[in-house]
Design a protein around this motif. Sequence first.
Motif, PDB file in Angstrom:
ATOM      1  N   PRO A  59       0.914  -1.297  -0.070  1.00  0.00           N
ATOM      2  CA  PRO A  59       0.024  -0.295  -0.035  1.00  0.00           C
ATOM      3  C   PRO A  59       0.977   1.188   0.035  1.00  0.00           C
ATOM      4  O   PRO A  59       2.056   1.190   0.163  1.00  0.00           O
ATOM      5  N   ASP A  63      -0.983   5.748   3.402  1.00  0.00           N
ATOM      6  CA  ASP A  63      -2.299   4.887   4.183  1.00  0.00           C
ATOM      7  C   ASP A  63      -1.919   4.000   5.060  1.00  0.00           C
ATOM      8  O   ASP A  63      -2.597   3.476   5.854  1.00  0.00           O
ATOM      9  N   ILE A  67      -4.102   1.826   7.897  1.00  0.00           N
ATOM     10  CA  ILE A  67      -4.199   0.548   8.015  1.00  0.00           C
ATOM     11  C   ILE A  67      -3.829  -0.271   9.286  1.00  0.00           C
ATOM     12  O   ILE A  67      -4.459  -1.152   9.779  1.00  0.00           O
ATOM     13  N   GLN A 166     -14.137   1.007   6.095  1.00  0.00           N
ATOM     14  CA  GLN A 166     -13.055   0.532   5.132  1.00  0.00           C
ATOM     15  C   GLN A 166     -13.408   0.492   3.686  1.00  0.00           C
ATOM     16  O   GLN A 166     -12.589   0.436   3.051  1.00  0.00           O
ATOM     17  N   PHE A 169     -11.094   2.175   1.180  1.00  0.00           N
ATOM     18  CA  PHE A 169      -9.702   1.319   0.818  1.00  0.00           C
ATOM     19  C   PHE A 169      -9.963   0.086   0.248  1.00  0.00           C
ATOM     20  O   PHE A 169      -9.072  -0.440  -0.500  1.00  0.00           O
ATOM     21  N   LEU A 170     -11.308  -0.501   0.282  1.00  0.00           N
ATOM     22  CA  LEU A 170     -11.430  -1.679  -0.415  1.00  0.00           C
ATOM     23  C   LEU A 170     -11.728  -1.433  -1.626  1.00  0.00           C
ATOM     24  O   LEU A 170     -11.140  -2.104  -2.636  1.00  0.00           O
ATOM     25  N   TYR A 173      -7.544  -0.819  -2.837  1.00  0.00           N
ATOM     26  CA  TYR A 173      -6.745  -1.931  -2.877  1.00  0.00           C
ATOM     27  C   TYR A 173      -7.240  -3.241  -3.409  1.00  0.00           C
ATOM     28  O   TYR A 173      -6.587  -4.261  -3.772  1.00  0.00           O
ATOM     29  N   PHE A 178      -6.337  -5.772   1.031  1.00  0.00           N
ATOM     30  CA  PHE A 178      -6.497  -4.959   2.118  1.00  0.00           C
ATOM     31  C   PHE A 178      -6.468  -5.693   3.237  1.00  0.00           C
ATOM     32  O   PHE A 178      -6.050  -5.406   4.548  1.00  0.00           O
ATOM     33  N   TYR A 181      -3.133  -6.684   4.377  1.00  0.00           N
ATOM     34  CA  TYR A 181      -2.424  -5.497   5.058  1.00  0.00           C
ATOM     35  C   TYR A 181      -2.964  -5.301   6.616  1.00  0.00           C
ATOM     36  O   TYR A 181      -1.816  -4.869   7.329  1.00  0.00           O
ATOM     37  N   THR A 182      -4.137  -5.447   6.787  1.00  0.00           N
ATOM     38  CA  THR A 182      -4.476  -5.110   8.152  1.00  0.00           C
ATOM     39  C   THR A 182      -4.182  -6.323   9.014  1.00  0.00           C
ATOM     40  O   THR A 182      -3.638  -6.091  10.204  1.00  0.00           O
TER      41      THR A 182
END
Length: 296
Positions: A59, A63, A67, A166, A169-170, A173, A178, A181-182
């Motif tokens: 990412p 961000d 995240i 979210q 960001f969904l 990415y 995503f 990442y989280t």
Amino acid sequence: MNIKILAAHALIIILWGSAFAGIRHGLEGYSPEHLSLLRLLVGSIALVIYAGKTKMKFPELKDWPVIFLFGFLGFAVYQTALNIGEQSVSAGAASLLISTSPVFIGLLGRIFLKERAGKRYWLGAFICIAGILLISLGSGGGIELGFGVILILIASLSESLYFVFQKKFLNKYGALPFTAYTIWAATLLMLVYAPGLRAQLAEAPAGATASAIYLGLFPTVIAYFALAYITAKSGASEAASSLYLTPAASFIIAWVWLGEAPTMTTLLGGLITLIGVSFTYFRMSMTEIEEAKTSY
């Protein structure tokens, strides 16, 4: 609906339904914090392998703070609070309490996104409260909310915050990147509990360790891949449609795996809670439904 879609639905229901029993079993050898860390470590390793094979992009640097916040809410707080709560609440009851997330999502949408919540939503919320009190009574907490019940509701609220905010960001990415990442962010945050993990690994029963590995690979990673498959083939609303069977699967699996026979009070409270949740669930738009049910 073809056989592959049906199989993916069944996989999601079984894996997410089994997560609650897996947590109870894992707690026989690990503290709630160490169980969450071990689960996240296993999931992170699997996702690193997936990212390498698919050449997943990292990412944007700007961000990362967000995240980490999402990882903290959606995985670190959610899993740890749920683990602590399940020390005193049965697996089946815990799954019912987590299923209240659409109620929290509706309330958060009203507070932060200025969405209207009609009479159906508020009626559903009050019905849920009655069901939650009965579940607490069936879990030995009396008519008041027990500590374990409160923690599991905090886990549900934390998960709801994760899903409500979210969407941006969904779209940017994609769901699987995503989520990866989280999960990685949550794992880094949970490393604060790394001291003592090696000792628990050495002392824990093999079954508890196997449960932690199972939780990290299957409910955390494999089930999400199945959800993404259904979403890609049939849309988000189809992917969400069968997830209300998760609590039923959780009760059955906990009964077989752990010998946890639900009390009539818990079953009645669960039925009332699901009725209340249905009022809020069916008033939500398809976009909200897509965001509301993606991970246990």
